[in-house]
Design an enzyme around this catalytic site. Structure first.
Site, PDB file in Angstrom:
ATOM      1  N   LEU A  73       0.790  -1.200  -0.140  1.00 41.95           N
ATOM      2  CA  LEU A  73       0.053   0.045  -0.050  1.00 41.95           C
ATOM      3  C   LEU A  73       0.858   1.253   0.155  1.00 41.95           C
ATOM      4  CD1 LEU A  73      -2.886  -1.132   2.451  1.00 41.95           C
ATOM      5  CD2 LEU A  73      -2.800  -1.114  -0.119  1.00 41.95           C
ATOM      6  N   LYS A  74       2.118   1.014   0.221  1.00 37.97           N
ATOM      7  CA  LYS A  74       3.016   2.193  -0.176  1.00 37.97           C
ATOM      8  C   LYS A  74       3.355   2.465  -1.545  1.00 37.97           C
ATOM      9  CE  LYS A  74       5.244   1.670   4.442  1.00 37.97           C
ATOM     10  NZ  LYS A  74       6.529   1.580   5.150  1.00 37.97           N
ATOM     11  N   HIS A 138      -2.284  -4.758  23.945  1.00 35.56           N
ATOM     12  CA  HIS A 138      -2.536  -5.977  23.758  1.00 35.56           C
ATOM     13  C   HIS A 138      -3.839  -6.343  24.624  1.00 35.56           C
ATOM     14  CE1 HIS A 138       0.222  -7.042  20.489  1.00 35.56           C
ATOM     15  NE2 HIS A 138       1.094  -6.996  21.082  1.00 35.56           N
ATOM     16  N   ASN A 141      -3.723  -5.531  28.251  1.00 35.16           N
ATOM     17  CA  ASN A 141      -3.889  -4.100  28.530  1.00 35.16           C
ATOM     18  C   ASN A 141      -5.256  -3.565  28.584  1.00 35.16           C
ATOM     19  OD1 ASN A 141      -0.965  -4.090  26.385  1.00 35.16           O
ATOM     20  ND2 ASN A 141      -0.833  -3.949  28.598  1.00 35.16           N
ATOM     21  N   ASP A 168      -9.795  -9.338  22.491  1.00 41.16           N
ATOM     22  CA  ASP A 168      -9.496  -9.475  21.221  1.00 41.16           C
ATOM     23  C   ASP A 168     -10.679  -9.869  20.401  1.00 41.16           C
ATOM     24  OD1 ASP A 168      -6.774  -8.458  21.542  1.00 41.16           O
ATOM     25  OD2 ASP A 168      -5.780 -10.376  21.167  1.00 41.16           O
TER      26      ASP A 168
END
Length: 393
Positions: A73-74, A138, A141, A168
């Site tokens: 994507l760059k 993560h 956290n 998650d």
């Protein structure tokens, strides 16, 4: 037979766990999911052992039935390709930090200009706003910030990590799927797409279903082993004489009465609903002493015929062989690229008319690049030109 989501086409820009797991659910249920991957920065999950036919087993599971499209994507050509693809793949799932997709030229506003009906779902740790929006994190956290970890653990040892990734998966993956499907219904009614902001911390915070009301209304702060369901009552796990464990969870009076009768102490049944720690503490000690008088197998025989909400604490491998898990067909064999199959977790949802599909295990990086681009109308010359510029591989 097509799945219930066979009309949906998804571009999945995510890596690691939350986004891939959510997009896998969509694929299981019939959506066509194309995973857009960087050819220069591979997903770390691809490197997790063990390997099967040279591909990570975790990647094989999390990305099953998804086609892999390699795009850098760059490179301007890759950005242009995405803008063409969203004409057909009108759901995007991404998991970068806020602003990254915009800087790459494929953010919501840029892609919405190509397709006003676009549904663009962003999954992040802390959301698109707030002082933590750019902060790394993560699962542990997010659960900690959300106040979940604070009362998960034991008073003697302190807070502890949860063994599955609640923020998650339950927070990121599941909420993303629910929100995407809600947005699809809205689009069907109005023709409008929208940007969905999924914060795993927000979702984790919303899960205090039975502890938030007492805390917010009655000032009862949940803490380690001080609620009915986190070790503050008899609802807990108990060791048997041979070092195995049983879960005892019959919080309703009729179930706890059966449990007390089965262990030879019907007189304890009146103590079940008493939330006083001065009652629950000694009760738990008494139960623990009784449970240690018989072996795991002996207790299983006692409780197998009773509705007392007592079940064995199984290892993962034991769970795979449990008759309930087997009967529900929660393990499936998924075809691999090499012609074999890989044992994986099945979709847990049972549709009566549109069963889940399991086309193939997670593919090699860029395995479907030419196929996806060709189906989207890219010519051979255009694809070759993209290869020369490094936009694809």
């Amino acid at each position: 037979m097509s799945g219930p989501l066979s009309s949906l086409r998804v571009l999945d820009f995510t890596t690691l766990l939350p986004g891939p797991f959510g997009a896998m659910i969509l694929a299981d249920w019939g959506a066509e999911v194309v995973r857009v991957e960087s050819p220069t920065r591979p997903d770390m999950v691809r490197m997790l052992p063990p390997m099967d036919e040279g591909i990570s087993a975790c990647h094989g599971f999390l990305n099953r039935s998804k086609k892999s499209l390699a795009l850098d994507l760059k490179k301007p050509d890759a950005v242009a390709a995405v803008k063409r693809l969203v004409q057909q793949y009108d759901i995007v799932v991404e998991q970068f930090r806020p602003g990254v997709m915009d800087r790459l030229g494929v953010g919501y506003e840029a892609l919405k200009a190509e397709n006003p009906g676009l549904i663009f779902c962003s999954i992040t740790g802390y959301g698109q706003s707030g002082p933590y929006r750019q902060r790394a994190g993560h699962d542990l956290n997010y659960l900690s910030i959300a106040g979940v970890t604070g009362y998960n653990g034991r008073q003697g040892s302190g807070p502890a990590p949860i063994n599955v990734q609640v923020a998650d998966v339950a927070g990121g993956s599941y909420h993303a799927v629910m929100a995407i499907l809600a947005a699809v219904i809205h689009r069907q009614q109005t023709g409008e797409g929208q940007h969905i902001d999924i914060s795993m911390t927000d979702a984790a915070f919303s899960m205090h279903a039975l502890t938030a009301p007492p805390a917010l209304v009655g000032g009862v702060e949940p803490g380690l082993e001080n609620t009915q369901l986190n070790g503050g009552s008899f609802y807990d796990c108990y060791e048997t004489a041979d070092g195995r464990w049983l879960s005892v969870a019959g919080i309703e009076p009729q179930f706890f009465a059966q449990f007390c009768q089965a262990i030879g102490h019907p007189e304890w049944s009146a103590k079940g609903l008493a939330l006083n720690p001065d009652i629950q503490g000694p009760l738990k000690q008494d139960i623990a002493a009784v449970m240690k008088t018989r072996s795991f197998a002996e207790w299983l025989e006692v409780f197998s015929a009773l509705d007392a909400c007592v079940e064995p604490v199984l290892s993962f491998n034991e769970a795979c062989e449990h008759p309930q898990i087997v009967a529900r067909e929660l393990l499936v064999e998924v075809p691999t690229a090499g012609g074999g199959s890989q044992r994986q977790l099945a979709s847990p949802v049972k549709f009566s008319g549109t069963p889940p599909r399991y086309d193939f295990t997670g593919a090699a990086l860029g395995a479907h690049t030419r196929e996806v681009l060709t189906e989207a109308g890219f010519s051979v010359d255009e694809i070759e030109a993209m290869k020369k510029t490094g936009a694809t591989m």
